[in-house]
Design a protein around this motif. Sequence first.
Motif, PDB file in Angstrom:
ATOM      1  N   LEU A 303      19.211  -3.628  18.964  1.00 13.63           N
ATOM      2  CA  LEU A 303      18.608  -4.398  18.018  1.00 13.63           C
ATOM      3  C   LEU A 303      17.927  -5.832  18.584  1.00 13.63           C
ATOM      4  O   LEU A 303      16.553  -6.094  17.679  1.00 13.63           O
ATOM      5  CB  LEU A 303      19.034  -4.797  16.583  1.00 13.63           C
ATOM      6  N   PRO A 304      18.212  -6.780  18.886  1.00 10.91           N
ATOM      7  CA  PRO A 304      17.631  -7.956  19.915  1.00 10.91           C
ATOM      8  C   PRO A 304      16.210  -7.444  20.120  1.00 10.91           C
ATOM      9  O   PRO A 304      14.785  -7.857  20.169  1.00 10.91           O
ATOM     10  CB  PRO A 304      17.948  -8.513  20.480  1.00 10.91           C
ATOM     11  N   PHE A 305      16.316  -6.825  21.155  1.00  7.87           N
ATOM     12  CA  PHE A 305      14.984  -5.967  21.604  1.00  7.87           C
ATOM     13  C   PHE A 305      13.519  -5.277  20.835  1.00  7.87           C
ATOM     14  O   PHE A 305      12.723  -5.416  21.146  1.00  7.87           O
ATOM     15  CB  PHE A 305      15.282  -4.538  22.837  1.00  7.87           C
ATOM     16  N   ALA A 306      14.377  -4.621  20.145  1.00  9.11           N
ATOM     17  CA  ALA A 306      13.967  -3.993  18.527  1.00  9.11           C
ATOM     18  C   ALA A 306      12.759  -5.633  17.851  1.00  9.11           C
ATOM     19  O   ALA A 306      11.616  -4.416  17.832  1.00  9.11           O
ATOM     20  CB  ALA A 306      14.646  -2.737  18.052  1.00  9.11           C
ATOM     21  N   ARG A 307      13.680  -6.112  17.321  1.00  8.03           N
ATOM     22  CA  ARG A 307      13.066  -7.358  16.766  1.00  8.03           C
ATOM     23  C   ARG A 307      11.801  -7.665  17.540  1.00  8.03           C
ATOM     24  O   ARG A 307      10.912  -8.233  16.631  1.00  8.03           O
ATOM     25  CB  ARG A 307      14.177  -8.338  16.263  1.00  8.03           C
ATOM     26  N   THR A 548      14.612   3.073  20.052  1.00  5.18           N
ATOM     27  CA  THR A 548      15.766   3.267  20.033  1.00  5.18           C
ATOM     28  C   THR A 548      16.636   3.401  18.417  1.00  5.18           C
ATOM     29  O   THR A 548      17.283   4.014  18.657  1.00  5.18           O
ATOM     30  CB  THR A 548      17.190   2.258  21.706  1.00  5.18           C
ATOM     31  N   VAL A 549      16.160   2.047  18.038  1.00  2.00           N
ATOM     32  CA  VAL A 549      17.072   1.865  17.029  1.00  2.00           C
ATOM     33  C   VAL A 549      16.730   2.710  15.677  1.00  2.00           C
ATOM     34  O   VAL A 549      16.453   3.575  15.181  1.00  2.00           O
ATOM     35  CB  VAL A 549      16.965   0.609  15.982  1.00  2.00           C
ATOM     36  N   ARG A 550      15.049   3.478  16.295  1.00  2.00           N
ATOM     37  CA  ARG A 550      14.893   4.718  14.789  1.00  2.00           C
ATOM     38  C   ARG A 550      15.509   6.085  15.364  1.00  2.00           C
ATOM     39  O   ARG A 550      15.856   6.273  14.314  1.00  2.00           O
ATOM     40  CB  ARG A 550      13.574   5.100  16.342  1.00  2.00           C
ATOM     41  N   ALA A 584      16.866  -0.506  10.715  1.00  2.00           N
ATOM     42  CA  ALA A 584      15.328   0.010  11.198  1.00  2.00           C
ATOM     43  C   ALA A 584      14.422  -1.026  11.124  1.00  2.00           C
ATOM     44  O   ALA A 584      14.653  -2.421  10.755  1.00  2.00           O
ATOM     45  CB  ALA A 584      14.990   0.423  10.301  1.00  2.00           C
ATOM     46  N   VAL A 585      13.538  -1.202  12.196  1.00  2.00           N
ATOM     47  CA  VAL A 585      12.220  -2.338  12.258  1.00  2.00           C
ATOM     48  C   VAL A 585      11.290  -2.512  11.918  1.00  2.00           C
ATOM     49  O   VAL A 585      10.417  -2.775  10.982  1.00  2.00           O
ATOM     50  CB  VAL A 585      12.950  -3.032  13.263  1.00  2.00           C
ATOM     51  N   ASN A 586      10.704  -0.942  11.699  1.00  2.00           N
ATOM     52  CA  ASN A 586      10.201  -0.479  10.792  1.00  2.00           C
ATOM     53  C   ASN A 586      10.299   0.781   9.643  1.00  2.00           C
ATOM     54  O   ASN A 586      11.322   1.581   9.965  1.00  2.00           O
ATOM     55  CB  ASN A 586       9.329   0.595  12.687  1.00  2.00           C
ATOM     56  N   ARG A 587      10.235   0.127   8.724  1.00  2.00           N
ATOM     57  CA  ARG A 587      10.343   0.867   7.825  1.00  2.00           C
ATOM     58  C   ARG A 587       9.130   1.920   7.223  1.00  2.00           C
ATOM     59  O   ARG A 587       8.205   1.141   6.277  1.00  2.00           O
ATOM     60  CB  ARG A 587      10.513  -0.255   6.341  1.00  2.00           C
TER      61      ARG A 587
END
Length: 682
Positions: A303-307, A548-550, A584-587
């Motif tokens: 998550l830190p990388f995704a954000r 990854t978070v996707r 999620a970071v892309n909603r």
Amino acid sequence: MDNPLLDFSGLPRFDAIRAEHVAPAIDTLLAEAEAAVSHAETVAAVTWSSFVTPLEDATERLWRSWGQVAHLQAVADTPELREAYNANLPKVTRFGAALGQNLALFAQYRALATSPEFAQYDATRRKVIDNALRDFRLGGAELDDAGKARFAAIQEELSALSATFSQNVLDATDAFSLHIDDEARLSGLPADVIAAARAAAEKAGKSGWTLTLKMPCYLPVQAYAGDRGLREALYRASGVRASEQGPAALDNSGHVDRILALRAELAELLGFASYADYSLATKMAQSPAAVLAFLRDLASRALPFARRDREELEAFARDELGIDDLQPWDVAYASDKLKQARYGYSGQEVKRYFTEPKVLAGLFEVIESLYGVRVREDGAPTWHADVRFFRLEDRDGRLLGQCYLDLYAREGKRGGAWMDDGRNRRVIATDTLTQAVQTPLVYLVCNFGKGVDSQPATFSHDEVTTLFHEMGHGLHQLLTAIDILPVAGINGVEWDAVELPSQFMENFCWEWARVQAMTAHLDTGASLPRALFDGMLAARNFQSGMATVRQLEFALFDMAIHGDFDAVHDSVAALLERIRDEVAVNRPPAWHRFPQQFSHIFAGGYAAGYYSYKWAEVLSADAYAAFEEAPERLAETGARFLAEVLSRGGSRSALENFTAFRGRPPSIDALLRHAGMAENAA
């Protein structure tokens, strides 16, 4: 033979199979299989040769013939074939359910397991018997008569629902087209995509260009089209496929709810707390809690990388592209522009180098260098003129297996990429009372764009990786050394380990020598320049946090709806939004209907198992690390991977296979390092 589906003398006669062949063939083979089951129930002295082999012989013919029908329905669908498939699916499902619940066969297997002969069997035969006993329990053999009847009815309804779900997604995809008369709206699209759109318009008797939701068109529009309205139009059309926002006949909304309810009921019948618990009974993971802990641990790291990825993309889109409100249909476009600005190249530029002949030659060279086998073009009847056929041989020219390669998207063909087996390795008796080895046969299916104007097809690097991935699955099947059908190839392999060989193969798409050998520019024939490759390598982990978070979003959603999901007081849509709140970071917008299109879990084999992509990625990254650690011993390491993993099939557990190859249990470290998410990469 008049009916090609009853001809087992050689390769499938795909050029001759017609819809009218399906019912007569399946009825004949079902009768044969049922007769074999009746005989097996009454065998007095139960041995491998008197009981297991005859039962395998009869049922294998049925499943092989039905597999050809199912395959054609996926790659060359017609109304007539679909009708025949749907009409015969219940009969095949009922037979499978009855087989799994047959108490007499269950008793015969138990007798075999307690017989003096069992102690003399090798580990492979013992594994087959142990698996059979487990599968009878999971198939409802120990239920009472009412429970068995209900279990069989659930399985039959689930088969029909899954088929309809997949067909609705295909039909909704095929039904959409967007006609463009203004060429300026196509600005930014690759030449081959524009040419294909022009050809599609001409086929429909129109001027201009026709865009579709098939991946060779949809993905380039999202990534390269400068017309934001065009990107949004296709995104919206794709996002509501097979939902209540389209034709009622293609709406999967009710099917999602019904599939979940039936799966929960099936698990309850067998005494499982949830369908997730039932699903994991045949997987490496020990419990839903263990899977969720694994996924959430990975999420905390990613998550830190995704954000950070999302923040960088928003800033770039605002400052460089003038997009103040980054929308889902802007993400791929802005990402490509950011990648180009940061690393000095675009996906379009790279794609011009990956021409089909060079990519295939490069793929085959990797296989030969790793495993000492040769890949040669072969001949066979096919279902479409574009399909090619190959054979794998050992160093002495002996046939190991064969594969069909169906690379291009087209109408009537299911989207995505997959491998399926047409025939598995096994020992068979011949007319001369000797034994022969039946060699494996596989289908490798992708949905890439076809070359236009007599030019070869070109592939994006992602598509090259997809091809290597599916070939990894194929090699797992083709290179098995196990002769007993239930554990040969991918048979009997835990579902959360089947992605190990496929994800492992992807790594070779990132080696400079391999890439150099498999590239030749479409216009000049030059191989990919080192500077361009260095840019690709630097960008390898570009937005890896978001990617990854996707995947974690999908995996968590899958495990949650098959776990303690309360359909009475909750909804699938609300649950998905809570998962997105978590990772999620892309909603997607509220109107997006992802579950209605999630074929992996509602029409494929990944229900309560989607996590296996990430689970197996740990295994594959760690396995490839063995090659990184000893690059000078490539052939030696490849031979060990073949001997301990690929050739073993399901004859022993995946963890045993991995540990025998690596000399220790798997570690997550290599995955985090490859994804640029190691501790020191923050």
